[in-house]
Design a protein around this motif. Structure first.
Motif, PDB file in Angstrom:
ATOM      1  N   GLU A 130       0.862  -1.185   0.000  1.00 19.33           N
ATOM      2  CA  GLU A 130       0.000   0.000   0.000  1.00 19.33           C
ATOM      3  C   GLU A 130       0.898   1.235   0.000  1.00 19.33           C
ATOM      4  N   HIS A 131       0.315   2.409  -0.186  1.00 18.98           N
ATOM      5  CA  HIS A 131       1.140   3.608  -0.102  1.00 18.98           C
ATOM      6  C   HIS A 131       0.525   4.712   0.752  1.00 18.98           C
ATOM      7  N   LYS A 136      -3.149   3.458   7.580  1.00 23.46           N
ATOM      8  CA  LYS A 136      -2.524   2.334   8.287  1.00 23.46           C
ATOM      9  C   LYS A 136      -3.466   1.710   9.311  1.00 23.46           C
ATOM     10  N   ASP A 137      -4.055   2.500  10.173  1.00 27.51           N
ATOM     11  CA  ASP A 137      -4.939   1.965  11.205  1.00 27.51           C
ATOM     12  C   ASP A 137      -6.202   1.342  10.606  1.00 27.51           C
ATOM     13  N   VAL A 138      -6.673   1.865   9.492  1.00 27.49           N
ATOM     14  CA  VAL A 138      -7.854   1.296   8.827  1.00 27.49           C
ATOM     15  C   VAL A 138      -7.528  -0.098   8.305  1.00 27.49           C
ATOM     16  N   TYR A 139      -6.366  -0.252   7.636  1.00 30.78           N
ATOM     17  CA  TYR A 139      -5.952  -1.568   7.151  1.00 30.78           C
ATOM     18  C   TYR A 139      -5.851  -2.560   8.310  1.00 30.78           C
ATOM     19  N   ILE A 140      -5.188  -2.132   9.366  1.00 28.36           N
ATOM     20  CA  ILE A 140      -4.977  -3.021  10.518  1.00 28.36           C
ATOM     21  C   ILE A 140      -6.310  -3.390  11.153  1.00 28.36           C
ATOM     22  N   ASP A 152       3.865  -6.088  11.063  1.00 30.50           N
ATOM     23  CA  ASP A 152       4.676  -4.881  10.905  1.00 30.50           C
ATOM     24  C   ASP A 152       4.265  -4.138   9.643  1.00 30.50           C
ATOM     25  N   TRP A 153       4.815  -2.939   9.505  1.00 26.37           N
ATOM     26  CA  TRP A 153       4.563  -2.022   8.392  1.00 26.37           C
ATOM     27  C   TRP A 153       5.939  -1.618   7.892  1.00 26.37           C
ATOM     28  N   TYR A 154       6.406  -2.244   6.806  1.00 26.47           N
ATOM     29  CA  TYR A 154       7.749  -2.006   6.297  1.00 26.47           C
ATOM     30  C   TYR A 154       7.705  -0.896   5.248  1.00 26.47           C
ATOM     31  N   ASP A 155       8.765  -0.126   5.195  1.00 28.76           N
ATOM     32  CA  ASP A 155       8.836   1.025   4.306  1.00 28.76           C
ATOM     33  C   ASP A 155       9.728   0.720   3.110  1.00 28.76           C
ATOM     34  N   LEU A 168       4.737  -1.941   2.968  1.00 28.81           N
ATOM     35  CA  LEU A 168       4.430  -3.363   2.943  1.00 28.81           C
ATOM     36  C   LEU A 168       3.835  -3.744   4.297  1.00 28.81           C
ATOM     37  N   LEU A 169       2.564  -4.092   4.285  1.00 30.57           N
ATOM     38  CA  LEU A 169       1.893  -4.541   5.506  1.00 30.57           C
ATOM     39  C   LEU A 169       2.066  -6.045   5.635  1.00 30.57           C
ATOM     40  N   HIS A 170       2.423  -6.504   6.813  1.00 38.89           N
ATOM     41  CA  HIS A 170       2.662  -7.912   7.066  1.00 38.89           C
ATOM     42  C   HIS A 170       1.669  -8.382   8.110  1.00 38.89           C
ATOM     43  N   PHE A 171       0.879  -9.399   7.774  1.00 35.95           N
ATOM     44  CA  PHE A 171      -0.100  -9.999   8.670  1.00 35.95           C
ATOM     45  C   PHE A 171       0.153 -11.497   8.749  1.00 35.95           C
ATOM     46  N   ILE A 172      -0.369 -12.117   9.798  1.00 40.78           N
ATOM     47  CA  ILE A 172      -0.312 -13.570   9.929  1.00 40.78           C
ATOM     48  C   ILE A 172      -1.693 -14.072  10.339  1.00 40.78           C
ATOM     49  N   ALA A 173      -2.024 -15.260   9.836  1.00 43.85           N
ATOM     50  CA  ALA A 173      -3.332 -15.855  10.162  1.00 43.85           C
ATOM     51  C   ALA A 173      -3.282 -16.499  11.547  1.00 43.85           C
TER      52      ALA A 173
END
Length: 173
Positions: A130-131, A136-140, A152-155, A168-173
């Motif tokens: 995303e850019h 950020k908080d909406v995605y999370i 995390d949120w990598y730049d 780069l948003l990183h999520f885990i199931a």
């Protein structure tokens, strides 16, 4: 740099012609890749690439505007995407840009985060490019409501065509 070195089954959401998924397959990060997009030309390109490279047994591609609309497949270990990232109609966009960039009221994102967990294996990882850091908080929030955990949120340091740097948003199931 982030995540495991290999995954059994990957998925590229909003794939277009599949550049992320094919890179993962080429680097042997995934053994199988599934693509979905709402445009037939993107799916046709994904399937043609698989056929032209004799890897059709390692590729699935589905025409669908929703996660819920994809047929049942084996659980996914890895999800990647560069989804549309404009949230309201911007009159300065031409028709092609609007189709590729506009996710009006974040409807596609909401549907994705609401339905993706049912398609994932335990501890599957998701990397969404995303850019818009203001979202950020909406995605999370959307991801957590859907049962995912934010990592995390990598730049990325690069700017492209006057756009803000991608994240780069990183999520885990």
């Amino acid at each position: 740099e982030h995540g495991r070195s290999t995954y059994k089954r990957g998925y590229e959401w909003c794939s277009g012609s599949g550049p992320l998924g094919y890179a993962l397959l080429d680097e042997k990060i995934v053994k199988h890749i599934t693509f979905s997009d709402l445009y037939q030309v993107g799916i046709d390109d994904c399937l043609a690439t698989a056929k032209n490279n004799n890897i059709t047994n390692s590729v699935d591609a589905f025409l669908s505007s929703t996660i819920a609309g994809i047929p049942k497949i084996d659980p996914l270990d890895l999800v990647v995407s560069t989804p549309p990232h404009c949230w309201q109609d911007i009159s300065s966009l031409n028709d092609l840009q609007r189709r590729l960039l506009l996710d009006e009221n974040m409807e596609a994102h909401r549907e994705f985060f609401q339905n993706i967990k049912a398609r994932l294996s335990k501890n599957a990882e998701l990397f969404i490019i995303e850019h818009d850091i203001s979202k950020k908080d909406v995605y999370i929030d959307m991801a957590e409501i859907g049962g995912l955990t934010f990592i995390d949120w990598y730049d990325f340091d690069t700017k492209q065509d006057g756009l803000p740097p991608h994240k780069l948003l990183h999520f885990i199931a």
